[in-house]
Design a protein around this motif. Structure first.
Motif, PDB file in Angstrom:
ATOM      1  N   GLY A 145       0.758  -1.243   0.000  1.00  0.00           N
ATOM      2  CA  GLY A 145       0.000   0.000   0.000  1.00  0.00           C
ATOM      3  C   GLY A 145       0.786   1.290   0.000  1.00  0.00           C
ATOM      4  N   ALA A 146       2.113   1.232   0.103  1.00  0.00           N
ATOM      5  CA  ALA A 146       2.899   2.468   0.037  1.00  0.00           C
ATOM      6  C   ALA A 146       2.925   2.984  -1.397  1.00  0.00           C
ATOM      7  CB  ALA A 146       4.320   2.224   0.526  1.00  0.00           C
ATOM      8  N   ALA A 147       2.597   4.249  -1.582  1.00  0.00           N
ATOM      9  CA  ALA A 147       2.557   4.829  -2.929  1.00  0.00           C
ATOM     10  C   ALA A 147       3.746   5.729  -3.217  1.00  0.00           C
ATOM     11  CB  ALA A 147       1.264   5.625  -3.116  1.00  0.00           C
ATOM     12  N   ARG A 148       4.355   6.255  -2.157  1.00  0.00           N
ATOM     13  CA  ARG A 148       5.454   7.206  -2.318  1.00  0.00           C
ATOM     14  C   ARG A 148       6.617   6.799  -1.415  1.00  0.00           C
ATOM     15  NH1 ARG A 148       1.157  11.761  -0.913  1.00  0.00           N
ATOM     16  NH2 ARG A 148       0.152  12.049  -2.934  1.00  0.00           N
ATOM     17  N   TYR A 149       7.798   7.208  -1.837  1.00  0.00           N
ATOM     18  CA  TYR A 149       8.976   6.921  -1.013  1.00  0.00           C
ATOM     19  C   TYR A 149       9.914   8.109  -1.078  1.00  0.00           C
ATOM     20  CZ  TYR A 149      12.023   3.770   1.602  1.00  0.00           C
ATOM     21  OH  TYR A 149      12.756   3.162   2.596  1.00  0.00           O
ATOM     22  N   LEU A 150      10.341   8.575   0.094  1.00  0.00           N
ATOM     23  CA  LEU A 150      11.276   9.691   0.182  1.00  0.00           C
ATOM     24  C   LEU A 150      12.641   9.176   0.601  1.00  0.00           C
ATOM     25  CD1 LEU A 150      11.951  12.724   0.211  1.00  0.00           C
ATOM     26  CD2 LEU A 150      11.116  12.799   2.579  1.00  0.00           C
ATOM     27  N   LEU A 151      13.627   9.353  -0.277  1.00  0.00           N
ATOM     28  CA  LEU A 151      14.999   8.937   0.000  1.00  0.00           C
ATOM     29  C   LEU A 151      15.919  10.065  -0.465  1.00  0.00           C
ATOM     30  CD1 LEU A 151      16.903   6.628   0.953  1.00  0.00           C
ATOM     31  CD2 LEU A 151      16.965   5.863  -1.436  1.00  0.00           C
ATOM     32  N   ARG A 152      16.369  10.868   0.455  1.00  0.00           N
ATOM     33  CA  ARG A 152      17.169  12.040   0.077  1.00  0.00           C
ATOM     34  C   ARG A 152      18.576  11.611  -0.362  1.00  0.00           C
ATOM     35  NH1 ARG A 152      16.226  17.182   3.892  1.00  0.00           N
ATOM     36  NH2 ARG A 152      17.943  16.275   5.053  1.00  0.00           N
ATOM     37  N   ILE A 153      19.031  12.213  -1.439  1.00  0.00           N
ATOM     38  CA  ILE A 153      20.387  11.964  -1.906  1.00  0.00           C
ATOM     39  C   ILE A 153      21.387  12.709  -1.012  1.00  0.00           C
ATOM     40  CG2 ILE A 153      20.445  13.895  -3.554  1.00  0.00           C
ATOM     41  CD1 ILE A 153      21.948  10.383  -4.105  1.00  0.00           C
ATOM     42  N   GLU A 154      20.911  13.733  -0.302  1.00  0.00           N
ATOM     43  CA  GLU A 154      21.675  14.555   0.636  1.00  0.00           C
ATOM     44  C   GLU A 154      22.656  15.489  -0.070  1.00  0.00           C
ATOM     45  OE1 GLU A 154      23.013  11.373   3.051  1.00  0.00           O
ATOM     46  OE2 GLU A 154      21.133  11.248   4.145  1.00  0.00           O
ATOM     47  N   SER A 155      23.367  14.984  -1.050  1.00  0.00           N
ATOM     48  CA  SER A 155      24.133  15.807  -1.988  1.00  0.00           C
ATOM     49  C   SER A 155      24.385  14.948  -3.214  1.00  0.00           C
ATOM     50  CB  SER A 155      25.461  16.263  -1.391  1.00  0.00           C
ATOM     51  OG  SER A 155      26.244  16.924  -2.387  1.00  0.00           O
ATOM     52  N   SER A 156      24.165  15.523  -4.398  1.00  0.00           N
ATOM     53  CA  SER A 156      24.433  14.774  -5.620  1.00  0.00           C
ATOM     54  C   SER A 156      25.925  14.750  -5.947  1.00  0.00           C
ATOM     55  CB  SER A 156      23.639  15.365  -6.801  1.00  0.00           C
ATOM     56  OG  SER A 156      24.051  16.703  -7.062  1.00  0.00           O
ATOM     57  N   ASN A 157      26.716  15.505  -5.191  1.00  0.00           N
ATOM     58  CA  ASN A 157      28.174  15.467  -5.322  1.00  0.00           C
ATOM     59  C   ASN A 157      28.678  14.280  -4.510  1.00  0.00           C
ATOM     60  OD1 ASN A 157      30.996  15.868  -4.667  1.00  0.00           O
ATOM     61  ND2 ASN A 157      30.791  17.967  -5.397  1.00  0.00           N
TER      62      ASN A 157
END
Length: 356
Positions: A145-157
């Motif tokens: 049932g989870a539709a969204r997921y938040l996973l921060r890259i924190e920095s793309s560098n």
């Protein structure tokens, strides 16, 4: 004129005079209104556990911080908070926690998702923010049932990312997880911290380009505020010299992300309010369109401090609800009650795929 290159993004991020900065912010807000309307979506935030097996150098709940009182909300407590939000007209919730990968934890999340789906007749959008997992685990939670997921890259560098983590953390694995989520069918959220040590304007411009390149559906980003019980405190921040500069830079990041990717969902992070009492409102007026009130039980809030001076830890859920209503209406925005607030970008991409 829209920024069309990294150099233009860097230039706009570097704007110093208040008139130019205000013009940029006003342009971003108008872009939000024209594309998504003058409405704000609510995401009830449930910080259900601060138990974490990771040791990120910047985080207040890192596993090596022995000053933290660890907790795990019960399933009933989580479901009660979710039901409260559903009945109040929140279109969705975010279940956020420290990172774990053990079997019991995976089953625990799956059970919660199944129960929420049942008690809300599959009418409630659930976002998970539970860190890096295997593709199989992500799929189990999606099916539950989870539709969204938040996973921060924190920095793309990659260099900056690695400076924030021990050697057993992998930038490439973080990117792979974002790809897994996209492949499975999640609405994918990511984000960064603004004002990190050794972070330059060029890095922040690259972050916006990264958001666009992975077709992120939602962004959660805010100012980096150090925690005193972490290895990088006090931070030697090169890109900003004081709180006001950090605050203004963070608002410019919101504005430029909105201008560059108009149909994305952008959250007004709580960290804005840690810098300035009306910071979250100003983030909305700079292009954000999502507000995430904390609906965790009050007795747990003080133990989920990722950074110093986190606001709202002493309030109960009802107090937060009234405060949020007043804050949003006070800036001339309306709340999209009982709307799930799916990303316009995601919605159009899915419909295009179905029609083709």
């Amino acid at each position: 004129m829209l920024p069309t290159s990294k150099d233009e993004l860097v230039y706009l991020l570097g704007l110093k005079d208040s008139q130019s900065r205000n013009e940029l912010i006003q342009k971003a807000y108008q872009q939000k209104v024209n594309t998504l309307g003058n409405t704000v979506y609510l995401r009830g935030l449930i910080e259900f556990s601060n138990i974490c097996y990771k040791d990120c150098y910047y985080c207040g709940i890192r596993k090596s911080n022995i000053k933290v009182n660890r907790y795990l909300m019960t399933i009933d407590e989580i479901l009660n908070s979710a039901k409260w939000a559903f009945d109040k007209g929140y279109g969705s919730i975010v279940l956020q926690c420290g990172e774990r990968k053990d079997k019991n934890f995976i089953n625990f999340i799956e059970s919660i998702l199944n129960s929420i789906s049942i008690q809300t007749s599959n009418e409630f959008r659930v976002t998970l923010s539970c860190g890096e997992q295997t593709k199989e685990t992500y799929k189990r939670w999606f099916d539950a049932g989870a539709a969204r997921y938040l996973l921060r890259i924190e920095s793309s560098n990659k260099r900056i990312y690695e400076s924030l983590h021990p050697q057993n953390h992998s930038y490439n694995n973080r990117v792979a997880c974002l790809n897994f989520l996209k492949e499975i069918g999640y609405q994918v959220g990511t984000g960064i911290m603004i004002g990190l040590p050794n972070q330059m304007l060029e890095d922040l411009a690259s972050d916006i380009i990264f958001f666009n390149s992975i077709e992120a559906d939602m962004i959660g980003m805010g100012p980096y505020i150090p925690h005193s019980d972490t290895p990088i405190f006090p931070a030697e921040i090169q890109i900003v010299r004081n709180k006001i500069e950090l605050y203004n830079l963070s608002l410019k990041m919101i504005a430029l992300t909105r201008i560059t990717i108009p149909k994305i969902n952008i959250a007004a992070a709580t960290a804005f309010q840690a810098l300035y009492p009306f910071g979250r409102e100003q983030a909305i007026l700079s292009g954000a369109n999502v507000f995430m009130p904390n609906i965790s039980e009050a007795k747990y809030r003080n133990n989920y401090r990722l950074y110093e001076n986190k606001p709202c830890v002493g309030e109960n859920t009802f107090e937060c609800f009234e405060c949020v209503e007043n804050r949003i209406k006070g800036i001339g925005e309306s709340i999209a009650y009982f709307e799930n607030g799916d990303s316009r970008l995601f919605y159009e991409r899915v419909n295009k795929s179905i029609s083709s």
